[in-house]
Write an enzyme that holds these catalytic residues in place. Sequence first.
Site, PDB file in Angstrom:
ATOM      1  N   SER A  84     -51.475 -28.545  39.032  1.00 35.24           N
ATOM      2  CA  SER A  84     -51.254 -28.935  40.432  1.00 35.24           C
ATOM      3  C   SER A  84     -49.919 -28.478  40.987  1.00 35.24           C
ATOM      4  O   SER A  84     -49.725 -28.500  42.207  1.00 35.24           O
ATOM      5  CB  SER A  84     -51.370 -30.453  40.566  1.00 35.24           C
ATOM      6  N   GLU A 141       0.784  -1.233   0.000  1.00 41.60           N
ATOM      7  CA  GLU A 141       0.000   0.000   0.000  1.00 41.60           C
ATOM      8  C   GLU A 141       0.820   1.289   0.000  1.00 41.60           C
ATOM      9  O   GLU A 141       0.391   2.283  -0.571  1.00 41.60           O
ATOM     10  CB  GLU A 141      -0.942  -0.004   1.217  1.00 41.60           C
TER      11      GLU A 141
END
Length: 839
Positions: free
Chosen positions: A469, A90
Amino acid sequence: MRIFKRMLRWALILAFTGLLLAVAAVGVAYWLIAPRLPSVAVLKDYHMQVPLKVLTADGKLIATFGETRRIPVAIANVPDRLKHAVLAAEDAEFYKHPGVDWHGIARAGWHVVTSGGDKGPGGSTITQQVARNFFLSPEKLYSRKLTEIFIALRMENELTKDQILELYLNKMFLGHRSYGVAAAAAYYYGKSLDQLTIAQCAMIASTFQLPSVVNPINSPKRGLGRRNWVLGQMLENHYITKAEHDQAVAEPNDAFPHEQPIEVDAPYLAEMVRLQAIERLGNDALTEGYVVKTTVVSSRQQQAVNAVRSGLVIYDQRHGWRGPEGHQELAPDASHDDYDRVLSSYTDISGMQPGIVTDVSATEASVYLGTREPVKLGMDAVRWARPYISDSRVGAAPKDVAEVLKRGDIVRLSRNDKGEWQLTQIPKAQAALASVNPEDGAVQAIVGGFNFLRSKFNRAVMAARQPGSSFKPYIYSAAFERGFNPASIVNDAPISLPDPSRPGGVWTPSNDDDKFDGPIRLREALVKSKNLVSVRLLDAIGVRYARDYVTRFGFALDALPANLSMALGTASVSPMSMARGYSVFANGGYLITPYFISEIDDRDGKAVYLANPARACRTCQERLLDTRPVGPPPPDTPATNGATVASASSSETPSASASTGVVLPADAHEGNKPPVLAPEVIDVRNDYLITSLMKDVVIRGTGAAVKVLGRDDLAGKTGSTNDHRDAWFAGFNGDLVTTVWVGFDDFSSLGRGEFGAKAALPIWIDYMGAALKDQPSTTLPMPPGISTVQINRSSGLPSDPGDPNSMPEMFKVEDVDRLRQQAQQQKEDPDQQHAYDIF
């Protein structure tokens, strides 16, 4: 000669004039643009976007949230070979130029002139790329380019070269949602930066230019070409030797996707954390690198997931084979590619792999799973597949494989405990599990359904179902507070009560088995789960009193029906809220609030949040000095209903929220602060007596299957609702409370005989057996004020010495004398009965 000198003079004048004009133009441009230039000082402390990470209590990864993959890395930790690869690719002159490559800009300008305005390569340095990525848009405008140059020059003035390069290496997009070199190395190679080879460094550097197009996965040939060019640049700039270059060029492209492995299957918990993090931390929650540590234990979570899935598969197979998921007519010469196209729209679901039947005989079927090798299924693999008829009926067992499978059927296969392939199907029923520590409410495991991808609805905290229950212990606890005891006699006989909402205006509840035992002690009534006893008991103590009392267990008043049906568990509750309620029994009478986040750390590992939950703290000094009376919880204690347990909207005060269903407690403060004490909501003796009844339920009652675990510290209660729409089991020991629910989302029946003991209890046993393996027995000691007395089994009153029908029973000490007097009165007048004895 004179003409030549004159022309030269004019040329110099024109050049100097042009230079002056250029300098003036740049000066004017800077004067116009400078006020709008951003401050580059923010880059000195810039926070890269880092995903939110969710961990278990023991540090295992549950999930990450965020659009980007990024692992910030300091420049000092970037190996030279990677820095050199990036510089070679780069900006080889990065450490020499002032931030702008004037020669590169000149070349770009000349290209524009000679090409007739084509804005080609811009000659941008690394510094300019950083300026563009942080402050500017990518559009190609001359004004943007000029601004980029000015920002780059400012950056070079205020930041060091290493600071700029560090920003570049962490900021740039490198393909596949990976931002920065560390994330790229982890995704493409599954490595940290120091583990990369020179060739891999060059490949990563090659992706900076066109990451979406040129990367080692999407375009391996172009990627190799670009990589080898980068290696050539590294050689040319003397970053590597010729031997290193040649070796790197010869290295093959070995990149493939490396997703960060999820170590614990807890997607429902992960979503709860995500919502809570956004609520607490705002919009930055998913981008600022926070790490959320949950209370969930990885081993227990996985055990819970396995138990739920296994239990649902067993239930589902018990109700028969519903047929293949699909069918595709196959040509006689169909190939593997044809099979792959058919299976491309099917995905693996919780280990159930999709396959297509390619050949069938009476004794064997071949199933293609995408592995290029067929799986052979014999009769043992399909023997369970009796045809489904209804929720309560299945057809005859298959006699051969061809009765079950046909060529072209799309089916699911999974491996059994022996690793053998078996035919299976995705269950239609759902289940949820919530497991908490009763000491402080820390969630230990949570499962919201069979598979999160198929249904994101979290049934563990958001479902509003009837508990049946399993709700009775709360009614019994209220009755014990009103003078009843384990030996109180209540009549188990048919009853008719006025109810204008029902046909005929009469409500006639019944027991699950439609049998009646007549007068029965309350201990036996709970062990046998007698509905009619619970109705009479609730009627005796009053619905209004019972509703107010049950809110002590954390339930919202509006979730409790204002009629006698509450005795049969018609409230609207979630598995988590039931676990919270049972925690009161498990910890000695204290109302804790479930929570699942223990700590939140920032990206630097500093804690920004620490949970400070209210604790039972039964034996700590602060509890012994606590003088608050036993009673309802304070008004600011979050209540729960079917959709919500609780949540925290501020750092100090919890408040109701439907977003997560569980509380995020207040922040802990630095220093040695005393623990926050959970409110004591029921008397410890009441707690002990109810727990003793529920221990009998798992020893000789509807939960007797629990005995397979071989523990003496477990208690719990089954639950079933009308038409078997819901199946429950809630149980605990001193260390762990777990609730399991099984049912259909559309409230369909689970089928005849699918009680809580059959559909839900096996899941609870599988989980608790694994979670408590090798753990010592933990149960609350008998508190002061409890006395054990011999009673007559029939009357429930203290018996005479030598009574052959006697048995031991526990009472509050203040009840013993009263009961002895009643026993003496009954002895003197056998016809005299207590009011509740004949109720």
